[in-house]
Design a protein around this motif. Structure first.
Motif, PDB file in Angstrom:
ATOM      1  N   TYR A 130       0.862  -1.167   0.000  1.00  0.00           N
ATOM      2  CA  TYR A 130       0.000   0.000   0.000  1.00  0.00           C
ATOM      3  C   TYR A 130       0.908   1.229   0.000  1.00  0.00           C
ATOM      4  O   TYR A 130       2.099   1.120   0.288  1.00  0.00           O
ATOM      5  CB  TYR A 130      -0.882   0.027   1.250  1.00  0.00           C
ATOM      6  CG  TYR A 130      -1.876  -1.109   1.333  1.00  0.00           C
ATOM      7  CD1 TYR A 130      -1.463  -2.403   1.613  1.00  0.00           C
ATOM      8  CD2 TYR A 130      -3.240  -0.887   1.119  1.00  0.00           C
ATOM      9  CE1 TYR A 130      -2.369  -3.451   1.674  1.00  0.00           C
ATOM     10  CE2 TYR A 130      -4.155  -1.928   1.189  1.00  0.00           C
ATOM     11  CZ  TYR A 130      -3.704  -3.205   1.469  1.00  0.00           C
ATOM     12  OH  TYR A 130      -4.599  -4.232   1.526  1.00  0.00           O
ATOM     13  N   GLN A 184       0.937   5.745   0.763  1.00  0.00           N
ATOM     14  CA  GLN A 184       0.238   6.950   1.205  1.00  0.00           C
ATOM     15  C   GLN A 184       1.067   8.163   0.843  1.00  0.00           C
ATOM     16  O   GLN A 184       2.181   8.345   1.358  1.00  0.00           O
ATOM     17  CB  GLN A 184      -0.019   6.916   2.707  1.00  0.00           C
ATOM     18  CG  GLN A 184      -0.891   8.050   3.204  1.00  0.00           C
ATOM     19  CD  GLN A 184      -1.408   7.808   4.609  1.00  0.00           C
ATOM     20  OE1 GLN A 184      -0.899   6.971   5.346  1.00  0.00           O
ATOM     21  NE2 GLN A 184      -2.444   8.546   4.982  1.00  0.00           N
ATOM     22  N   TYR A 241       5.547   3.756   1.407  1.00  0.00           N
ATOM     23  CA  TYR A 241       5.043   2.451   1.010  1.00  0.00           C
ATOM     24  C   TYR A 241       5.007   1.529   2.231  1.00  0.00           C
ATOM     25  O   TYR A 241       5.996   1.400   2.956  1.00  0.00           O
ATOM     26  CB  TYR A 241       5.916   1.854  -0.086  1.00  0.00           C
ATOM     27  CG  TYR A 241       5.630   2.472  -1.439  1.00  0.00           C
ATOM     28  CD1 TYR A 241       6.005   3.782  -1.701  1.00  0.00           C
ATOM     29  CD2 TYR A 241       4.967   1.763  -2.430  1.00  0.00           C
ATOM     30  CE1 TYR A 241       5.729   4.378  -2.930  1.00  0.00           C
ATOM     31  CE2 TYR A 241       4.684   2.342  -3.662  1.00  0.00           C
ATOM     32  CZ  TYR A 241       5.067   3.647  -3.907  1.00  0.00           C
ATOM     33  OH  TYR A 241       4.784   4.225  -5.121  1.00  0.00           O
ATOM     34  N   ARG A 271      -4.311   6.380   2.412  1.00  0.00           N
ATOM     35  CA  ARG A 271      -3.542   5.209   2.021  1.00  0.00           C
ATOM     36  C   ARG A 271      -4.299   4.453   0.937  1.00  0.00           C
ATOM     37  O   ARG A 271      -5.512   4.246   1.046  1.00  0.00           O
ATOM     38  CB  ARG A 271      -3.287   4.311   3.226  1.00  0.00           C
ATOM     39  CG  ARG A 271      -2.320   3.169   2.973  1.00  0.00           C
ATOM     40  CD  ARG A 271      -2.009   2.408   4.251  1.00  0.00           C
ATOM     41  NE  ARG A 271      -1.402   3.269   5.263  1.00  0.00           N
ATOM     42  CZ  ARG A 271      -0.885   2.814   6.404  1.00  0.00           C
ATOM     43  NH1 ARG A 271      -0.913   1.517   6.673  1.00  0.00           N
ATOM     44  NH2 ARG A 271      -0.373   3.645   7.281  1.00  0.00           N
ATOM     45  N   GLU A 272      -3.575   4.037  -0.105  1.00  0.00           N
ATOM     46  CA  GLU A 272      -4.210   3.293  -1.179  1.00  0.00           C
ATOM     47  C   GLU A 272      -3.512   1.959  -1.397  1.00  0.00           C
ATOM     48  O   GLU A 272      -2.302   1.825  -1.195  1.00  0.00           O
ATOM     49  CB  GLU A 272      -4.208   4.089  -2.498  1.00  0.00           C
ATOM     50  CG  GLU A 272      -2.851   4.287  -3.128  1.00  0.00           C
ATOM     51  CD  GLU A 272      -2.911   4.778  -4.572  1.00  0.00           C
ATOM     52  OE1 GLU A 272      -4.008   4.750  -5.189  1.00  0.00           O
ATOM     53  OE2 GLU A 272      -1.853   5.186  -5.089  1.00  0.00           O
ATOM     54  N   TRP A 273      -4.296   0.992  -1.816  1.00  0.00           N
ATOM     55  CA  TRP A 273      -3.756  -0.320  -2.136  1.00  0.00           C
ATOM     56  C   TRP A 273      -2.989  -0.242  -3.454  1.00  0.00           C
ATOM     57  O   TRP A 273      -3.415   0.435  -4.404  1.00  0.00           O
ATOM     58  CB  TRP A 273      -4.911  -1.316  -2.256  1.00  0.00           C
ATOM     59  CG  TRP A 273      -4.568  -2.599  -2.901  1.00  0.00           C
ATOM     60  CD1 TRP A 273      -3.850  -3.625  -2.360  1.00  0.00           C
ATOM     61  CD2 TRP A 273      -4.906  -3.010  -4.231  1.00  0.00           C
ATOM     62  NE1 TRP A 273      -3.736  -4.654  -3.263  1.00  0.00           N
ATOM     63  CE2 TRP A 273      -4.374  -4.301  -4.419  1.00  0.00           C
ATOM     64  CE3 TRP A 273      -5.607  -2.419  -5.277  1.00  0.00           C
ATOM     65  CZ2 TRP A 273      -4.528  -5.014  -5.622  1.00  0.00           C
ATOM     66  CZ3 TRP A 273      -5.768  -3.117  -6.463  1.00  0.00           C
ATOM     67  CH2 TRP A 273      -5.231  -4.405  -6.626  1.00  0.00           C
TER      68      TRP A 273
END
Length: 119
Positions: A37, A39, A93, A45-47
């Motif tokens: 993930y 941010q 990450y 936060r994104e996958w």
């Protein structure tokens, strides 16, 4: 106890490459899915990518064709090979490991590693 530690971040120019590593250690029976993930500053936060225990992979559209996730089950380690990096890939990450241990079955997060893409 289970610990998850990422490494491999740094500063790279646009178009460059980096390889992130994430190692899980402790009292582990098995690890199911392992994922990355990220941010970016001021964003949620994104996958980014996931790999299952059987080796199936999935990626967010923005990294398809540029990033490759892989794992070494013997070492309880997951990798993220990042090629053709862009400034918009700049983020912290994080690794998440879905761990089965004697006391629980849950996800564990690492502390994160900074990736900065800039000229």
């Amino acid at each position: 106890q289970v610990q998850v530690v990422e490494s491999g971040g740094g500063l790279v120019q646009p178009g460059g490459s980096l390889r992130l590593s994430c190692a899980a250690s402790g009292n582990i029976f098995s690890i199911y899915a392992m994922g990355w993930y990220r941010q970016a500053p001021g964003k949620q936060r994104e996958w980014v990518a996931t790999i299952t225990s059987g080796g199936s992979t999935n990626y967010v559209d923005s990294v398809k064709g540029r990033f490759t996730i892989s794992r070494d089950n013997a070492k309880n380690t997951v990798y993220l090979q990042m090629n053709s990096l862009k400034p918009e890939d700049t983020a912290v990450y994080y690794c998440n490991c879905d761990v089965r241990s004697p006391s629980s079955s849950r996800g564990y997060w690492g502390q994160g590693t900074q990736v900065t893409v800039s000229s």
